[in-house]
Every structure is written in C-alpha cells, then in structure tokens.
Write a protein that holds these residues in place. Structure first.
Motif, PDB file in Angstrom:
ATOM      1  N   GLU A  16      23.339  18.720   6.208  1.00  0.00           N
ATOM      2  CA  GLU A  16      22.473  17.502   5.931  1.00  0.00           C
ATOM      3  C   GLU A  16      21.244  18.180   5.706  1.00  0.00           C
ATOM      4  OE1 GLU A  16      24.083  13.859   8.543  1.00  0.00           O
ATOM      5  OE2 GLU A  16      23.066  15.370   9.567  1.00  0.00           O
ATOM      6  N   LEU A  17      20.555  18.981   6.256  1.00  0.00           N
ATOM      7  CA  LEU A  17      19.333  19.424   6.083  1.00  0.00           C
ATOM      8  C   LEU A  17      19.135  20.261   4.788  1.00  0.00           C
ATOM      9  CD1 LEU A  17      18.297  20.785   9.768  1.00  0.00           C
ATOM     10  CD2 LEU A  17      17.092  18.713   8.163  1.00  0.00           C
ATOM     11  N   GLN A  18      20.315  20.931   4.250  1.00  0.00           N
ATOM     12  CA  GLN A  18      20.328  21.586   2.940  1.00  0.00           C
ATOM     13  C   GLN A  18      20.383  20.477   1.958  1.00  0.00           C
ATOM     14  OE1 GLN A  18      23.748  24.010   3.970  1.00  0.00           O
ATOM     15  NE2 GLN A  18      22.648  25.919   3.992  1.00  0.00           N
ATOM     16  N   GLU A  19      21.295  19.574   2.176  1.00  0.00           N
ATOM     17  CA  GLU A  19      21.096  18.520   1.156  1.00  0.00           C
ATOM     18  C   GLU A  19      20.002  17.909   0.927  1.00  0.00           C
ATOM     19  OE1 GLU A  19      23.459  17.612  -1.333  1.00  0.00           O
ATOM     20  OE2 GLU A  19      24.473  19.583  -0.487  1.00  0.00           O
ATOM     21  N   LEU A  20      19.064  17.725   1.809  1.00  0.00           N
ATOM     22  CA  LEU A  20      17.786  17.121   1.912  1.00  0.00           C
ATOM     23  C   LEU A  20      16.890  18.212   1.273  1.00  0.00           C
ATOM     24  CD1 LEU A  20      17.197  15.463   5.501  1.00  0.00           C
ATOM     25  CD2 LEU A  20      17.126  14.305   3.467  1.00  0.00           C
ATOM     26  N   GLU A  21      16.887  19.307   1.413  1.00  0.00           N
ATOM     27  CA  GLU A  21      16.115  20.315   0.940  1.00  0.00           C
ATOM     28  C   GLU A  21      16.327  20.469  -0.460  1.00  0.00           C
ATOM     29  OE1 GLU A  21      15.363  25.219   1.271  1.00  0.00           O
ATOM     30  OE2 GLU A  21      16.316  23.902   3.014  1.00  0.00           O
ATOM     31  N   LYS A  22      17.531  20.444  -1.097  1.00  0.00           N
ATOM     32  CA  LYS A  22      17.946  20.287  -2.548  1.00  0.00           C
ATOM     33  C   LYS A  22      17.477  19.288  -3.258  1.00  0.00           C
ATOM     34  CE  LYS A  22      22.269  22.941  -2.063  1.00  0.00           C
ATOM     35  NZ  LYS A  22      23.634  22.986  -1.958  1.00  0.00           N
ATOM     36  N   GLY A  23      17.330  17.942  -2.457  1.00  0.00           N
ATOM     37  CA  GLY A  23      16.970  16.997  -3.201  1.00  0.00           C
ATOM     38  C   GLY A  23      15.412  16.520  -3.096  1.00  0.00           C
ATOM     39  N   GLN A  24      14.813  17.086  -2.374  1.00  0.00           N
ATOM     40  CA  GLN A  24      13.201  17.255  -2.586  1.00  0.00           C
ATOM     41  C   GLN A  24      12.503  17.860  -3.575  1.00  0.00           C
ATOM     42  OE1 GLN A  24      10.448  15.434  -1.698  1.00  0.00           O
ATOM     43  NE2 GLN A  24      11.479  15.258  -0.040  1.00  0.00           N
ATOM     44  N   LYS A  25      11.561  16.970  -4.255  1.00  0.00           N
ATOM     45  CA  LYS A  25      11.031  17.637  -5.216  1.00  0.00           C
ATOM     46  C   LYS A  25       9.707  17.908  -4.899  1.00  0.00           C
ATOM     47  CE  LYS A  25      14.000  15.662  -8.194  1.00  0.00           C
ATOM     48  NZ  LYS A  25      15.091  16.734  -8.503  1.00  0.00           N
ATOM     49  N   ALA A  27       7.211  20.410  -3.111  1.00  0.00           N
ATOM     50  CA  ALA A  27       7.225  21.788  -2.444  1.00  0.00           C
ATOM     51  C   ALA A  27       6.818  21.588  -0.835  1.00  0.00           C
ATOM     52  CB  ALA A  27       6.481  22.833  -3.248  1.00  0.00           C
ATOM     53  N   ARG A  28       6.060  20.855  -0.915  1.00  0.00           N
ATOM     54  CA  ARG A  28       5.655  20.865   0.893  1.00  0.00           C
ATOM     55  C   ARG A  28       6.526  20.385   1.499  1.00  0.00           C
ATOM     56  NH1 ARG A  28       1.802  16.783   1.397  1.00  0.00           N
ATOM     57  NH2 ARG A  28       2.512  16.156   3.460  1.00  0.00           N
ATOM     58  N   LEU A  29       7.106  19.133   0.989  1.00  0.00           N
ATOM     59  CA  LEU A  29       8.274  18.673   1.942  1.00  0.00           C
ATOM     60  C   LEU A  29       9.561  19.417   1.982  1.00  0.00           C
ATOM     61  CD1 LEU A  29       7.843  14.864   0.871  1.00  0.00           C
ATOM     62  CD2 LEU A  29       6.803  15.814   2.851  1.00  0.00           C
ATOM     63  N   ARG A  30       9.588  20.042   1.017  1.00  0.00           N
ATOM     64  CA  ARG A  30      10.748  21.006   0.724  1.00  0.00           C
ATOM     65  C   ARG A  30      10.863  21.967   1.890  1.00  0.00           C
ATOM     66  NH1 ARG A  30      11.197  21.514  -4.274  1.00  0.00           N
ATOM     67  NH2 ARG A  30       9.852  23.294  -4.257  1.00  0.00           N
ATOM     68  N   ASP A  31       9.427  22.532   1.991  1.00  0.00           N
ATOM     69  CA  ASP A  31       9.374  23.606   2.962  1.00  0.00           C
ATOM     70  C   ASP A  31       9.314  23.026   4.479  1.00  0.00           C
ATOM     71  OD1 ASP A  31       8.734  25.602   1.151  1.00  0.00           O
ATOM     72  OD2 ASP A  31       6.385  25.332   1.270  1.00  0.00           O
ATOM     73  N   ARG A  32       9.129  21.807   4.569  1.00  0.00           N
ATOM     74  CA  ARG A  32       9.106  21.382   5.973  1.00  0.00           C
ATOM     75  C   ARG A  32      10.467  21.152   6.199  1.00  0.00           C
ATOM     76  NH1 ARG A  32       5.899  17.728   9.472  1.00  0.00           N
ATOM     77  NH2 ARG A  32       7.370  16.687  10.731  1.00  0.00           N
ATOM     78  N   VAL A  33      11.425  20.723   5.391  1.00  0.00           N
ATOM     79  CA  VAL A  33      12.896  20.747   5.755  1.00  0.00           C
ATOM     80  C   VAL A  33      13.438  22.115   6.057  1.00  0.00           C
ATOM     81  CG1 VAL A  33      15.158  20.042   4.624  1.00  0.00           C
ATOM     82  CG2 VAL A  33      12.972  18.487   4.574  1.00  0.00           C
TER      83      VAL A  33
END
Length: 69
Positions: A16-25, A27-33
């Motif tokens: 689930e975390l990998q999917e959230l990371e892939k879908g996040q546009k 960069a700051r939020l993607r790094d947090r995930v």
C-alpha cells in the motif's frame, strides 16, 4: 530510550505504501511515504536511519514522525 516497533505501529502494508509513493506527485510527500515505507519494511531500524536514506537531516526525520506515521 523508548524503542518503537514500526512494523506494528504503521498500519498500512508495504505494498500500500509503494502504491501511495508511486501515485504521489509532490516530491516532499513522496519522500515522506518512502521514509515510512523504509521503516515498515525493516530497511531502516531507526528514524535517523530512514531519514538518511532519503537525504534528511536527523531533526527533520524526527519531525516526520512527530507529525504522525
């Protein structure tokens, strides 16, 4: 010092975390995930270790966790 079991504390699965990371546009939020995913997967055992893996200073990794996993 208190030791946190991140595998139990983080409710989402690694997938689930990998999917959230892939879908996040953003960069700051993607790094947090990614930070949370490293802790959940056991790739990092501590907050500073996970923060270093994504290029954060120790203080910022502490702030990530204080804002909630």
């Amino acid at each position: 010092m208190r030791r946190i079991n991140y595998q139990e504390a983080i409710k989402k699965t690694v997938a689930e975390l990998q999917e959230l990371e892939k879908g996040q546009k953003q960069a700051r939020l993607r790094d947090r995930v990614r930070f949370v995913r490293y802790l959940k997967a056991g790739q990092a055992n501590t907050q500073p270790e996970a923060g270093a893996m994504i290029g954060l200073q120790r203080r910022y990794s502490q702030q990530y966790v204080s804002q909630g996993l």
